[in-house]
Scaffold this motif. Structure first.
Motif, PDB file in Angstrom:
ATOM      1  N   GLU A   1     -12.409  44.056  14.715  1.00 53.71           N
ATOM      2  CA  GLU A   1     -12.737  45.459  14.478  1.00 53.71           C
ATOM      3  C   GLU A   1     -14.128  45.808  14.993  1.00 53.71           C
ATOM      4  O   GLU A   1     -14.350  46.900  15.551  1.00 53.71           O
ATOM      5  CB  GLU A   1     -12.653  45.767  12.982  1.00 53.71           C
ATOM      6  CG  GLU A   1     -11.237  45.779  12.427  1.00 53.71           C
ATOM      7  CD  GLU A   1     -11.190  45.964  10.916  1.00 53.71           C
ATOM      8  OE1 GLU A   1     -10.129  46.375  10.409  1.00 53.71           O
ATOM      9  OE2 GLU A   1     -12.227  45.693  10.253  1.00 53.71           O
ATOM     10  N   GLN A   2     -15.087  44.911  14.812  1.00 50.79           N
ATOM     11  CA  GLN A   2     -16.477  45.189  15.183  1.00 50.79           C
ATOM     12  C   GLN A   2     -16.731  45.007  16.673  1.00 50.79           C
ATOM     13  O   GLN A   2     -17.655  45.621  17.227  1.00 50.79           O
ATOM     14  CB  GLN A   2     -17.426  44.284  14.378  1.00 50.79           C
ATOM     15  CG  GLN A   2     -17.383  44.527  12.877  1.00 50.79           C
ATOM     16  CD  GLN A   2     -17.787  45.943  12.509  1.00 50.79           C
ATOM     17  OE1 GLN A   2     -18.784  46.482  13.012  1.00 50.79           O
ATOM     18  NE2 GLN A   2     -16.985  46.578  11.644  1.00 50.79           N
ATOM     19  N   GLY A   3     -15.945  44.170  17.322  1.00 52.14           N
ATOM     20  CA  GLY A   3     -16.064  43.999  18.777  1.00 52.14           C
ATOM     21  C   GLY A   3     -17.139  43.044  19.226  1.00 52.14           C
ATOM     22  O   GLY A   3     -17.305  42.828  20.437  1.00 52.14           O
ATOM     23  N   SER A   4     -17.920  42.465  18.309  1.00 54.38           N
ATOM     24  CA  SER A   4     -18.938  41.486  18.706  1.00 54.38           C
ATOM     25  C   SER A   4     -19.279  40.602  17.521  1.00 54.38           C
ATOM     26  O   SER A   4     -19.125  40.996  16.355  1.00 54.38           O
ATOM     27  CB  SER A   4     -20.206  42.179  19.199  1.00 54.38           C
ATOM     28  OG  SER A   4     -20.956  42.719  18.118  1.00 54.38           O
ATOM     29  N   PHE A   5     -19.776  39.394  17.857  1.00 50.78           N
ATOM     30  CA  PHE A   5     -20.154  38.451  16.808  1.00 50.78           C
ATOM     31  C   PHE A   5     -21.375  38.952  16.036  1.00 50.78           C
ATOM     32  O   PHE A   5     -21.491  38.728  14.839  1.00 50.78           O
ATOM     33  CB  PHE A   5     -20.440  37.079  17.438  1.00 50.78           C
ATOM     34  CG  PHE A   5     -19.198  36.313  17.782  1.00 50.78           C
ATOM     35  CD1 PHE A   5     -18.763  35.261  16.999  1.00 50.78           C
ATOM     36  CD2 PHE A   5     -18.444  36.645  18.906  1.00 50.78           C
ATOM     37  CE1 PHE A   5     -17.613  34.551  17.310  1.00 50.78           C
ATOM     38  CE2 PHE A   5     -17.298  35.950  19.226  1.00 50.78           C
ATOM     39  CZ  PHE A   5     -16.872  34.899  18.427  1.00 50.78           C
ATOM     40  N   THR A   6     -22.260  39.633  16.747  1.00 51.06           N
ATOM     41  CA  THR A   6     -23.479  40.134  16.098  1.00 51.06           C
ATOM     42  C   THR A   6     -23.144  41.178  15.044  1.00 51.06           C
ATOM     43  O   THR A   6     -23.611  41.111  13.901  1.00 51.06           O
ATOM     44  CB  THR A   6     -24.438  40.741  17.135  1.00 51.06           C
ATOM     45  OG1 THR A   6     -24.787  39.728  18.090  1.00 51.06           O
ATOM     46  CG2 THR A   6     -25.694  41.262  16.467  1.00 51.06           C
ATOM     47  N   LYS A   7     -22.312  42.151  15.420  1.00 50.43           N
ATOM     48  CA  LYS A   7     -21.939  43.206  14.473  1.00 50.43           C
ATOM     49  C   LYS A   7     -21.092  42.654  13.319  1.00 50.43           C
ATOM     50  O   LYS A   7     -21.240  43.080  12.169  1.00 50.43           O
ATOM     51  CB  LYS A   7     -21.174  44.308  15.195  1.00 50.43           C
ATOM     52  CG  LYS A   7     -22.031  45.124  16.160  1.00 50.43           C
ATOM     53  CD  LYS A   7     -21.206  46.207  16.838  1.00 50.43           C
ATOM     54  CE  LYS A   7     -22.058  47.033  17.801  1.00 50.43           C
ATOM     55  NZ  LYS A   7     -21.260  48.091  18.481  1.00 50.43           N
ATOM     56  N   ALA A   8     -20.228  41.698  13.633  1.00 52.27           N
ATOM     57  CA  ALA A   8     -19.408  41.083  12.588  1.00 52.27           C
ATOM     58  C   ALA A   8     -20.292  40.321  11.602  1.00 52.27           C
ATOM     59  O   ALA A   8     -20.058  40.343  10.387  1.00 52.27           O
ATOM     60  CB  ALA A   8     -18.374  40.153  13.198  1.00 52.27           C
ATOM     61  N   GLY A   9     -21.341  39.660  12.134  1.00 51.85           N
ATOM     62  CA  GLY A   9     -22.275  38.941  11.266  1.00 51.85           C
ATOM     63  C   GLY A   9     -23.015  39.878  10.336  1.00 51.85           C
ATOM     64  O   GLY A   9     -23.231  39.560   9.157  1.00 51.85           O
TER      65      GLY A   9
END
Length: 299
Positions: free
Chosen positions: A18-26
């Motif tokens: 959903e977030q599209g990136s590991f950074t945003k998911a973190g």
């Protein structure tokens, strides 16, 4: 052979998609990129498929990853809604309460009035009321509460004692005009008695605590208290019933106590329910109302 799949890993994968990136998911999950990467690797290993293709600049779901994401998202939403509904019902004074009670005068005059007043206070609560003396299984969830007379043996249930029901032996003056008054419980074998569910009547002497058990007989056997009282008033025999059943008749002199020194031991009356530290608010409200107000309905 199927391998263990962690629900936590699935949830992390859905947030990552959903977030599209590991950074945003973190940031969303309050954890490090490396932890998310580890969870994704664990999930792919457990499933035996690649879910996400990652390059230095971009990431995208594989065909299997897209299908897995759509189904998992739908399932997780369903779980979230289920949790919300459970929490909502637990904290809301609404919903159903299922109650079983012994029938007769206590049910129709006392319990029915109590429940009616409770429903006035909480109009969004629905009551399912069953009048029967059958043995019910509270643990199975058939009922939330049971009102019962007599001692209870099941230690897995909570039994809140509400009162001791005074029971006595009564007779009508009309009966005594045609029959000699018995002086002792043993004399009852020569008299007509109107029996309910029990024909072996136990008495205790208030002077010396001596106990006597008598097997009675009569022309009428009936489990309905009102019928027993009316039949006794008509002069058909001697009854042993709770004093609650015939307060008015005693005040009017239509019935009188039979013995002065031979009494019947009172019977405890309980509100019974399953022990549950997470009891929904509607059930707690009913329990508290009964415990706090029951004595008012006895007068």
């Amino acid at each position: 052979m199927k391998k263990h799949v962690s629900l936590s890993d699935i949830r992390t994968f859905v947030v990552l998609a959903e977030q599209g990136s590991f950074t945003k998911a973190g940031e969303k999950l309050a954890c490090s990129r490396s932890h998310i990467s580890k969870q994704l690797a664990q999930l792919e290993f457990s499933l035996g498929v690649s879910l996400l293709i990652r390059t230095t600049r971009t990431q995208h779901l594989t065909a299997q990853g897209k299908a897995f994401y759509e189904r998992c998202k739908q399932s997780l939403n369903g779980i979230s809604h289920a949790i919300e509904r459970v929490l909502e019902s637990a904290d809301s004074l609404s919903g159903n309460i299922r109650i079983n009670c012994v029938g007769g005068y206590i049910a129709e005059e006392i319990i029915a009035s109590l429940i009616s007043d409770f429903m006035v206070l909480h109009p969004d609560i629905n009551i399912e009321l069953d009048f029967s003396s059958r043995r019910v299984d509270l643990v199975s969830g058939e009922f939330d509460f049971v009102f019962r007379m007599g001692e209870l043996a099941d230690s897995s249930l909570i039994a809140r004692k509400l009162t001791d029901i005074k029971i006595n032996t009564y007779v009508s003056p009309k009966y005594l005009t045609k029959n000699d008054k018995p002086n002792d419980p043993k004399d009852l074998v020569r008299h007509r008695c109107i029996a309910g569910s029990l024909k072996n009547w136990m008495f205790i002497n208030s002077d010396n605590n001596k106990k006597v058990e008598v097997m009675v007989a009569g022309n009428l056997t009936c489990k309905n208290g009102r019928v027993m009282v009316s039949s006794a008033i008509a002069g058909n025999g001697i009854i042993r019933v709770p004093e609650l059943y015939c307060k008015t008749e005693l005040e009017q002199g239509l019935l009188v106590p039979l013995f002065d020194h031979w009494q019947v031991e009172p019977t405890p009356f309980y509100l019974v329910y399953v022990q549950d530290k997470h009891q929904p608010l509607r059930l707690k409200a009913f329990k508290d109302y009964v415990v706090e107000n029951f004595s008012k309905y006895l007068t």
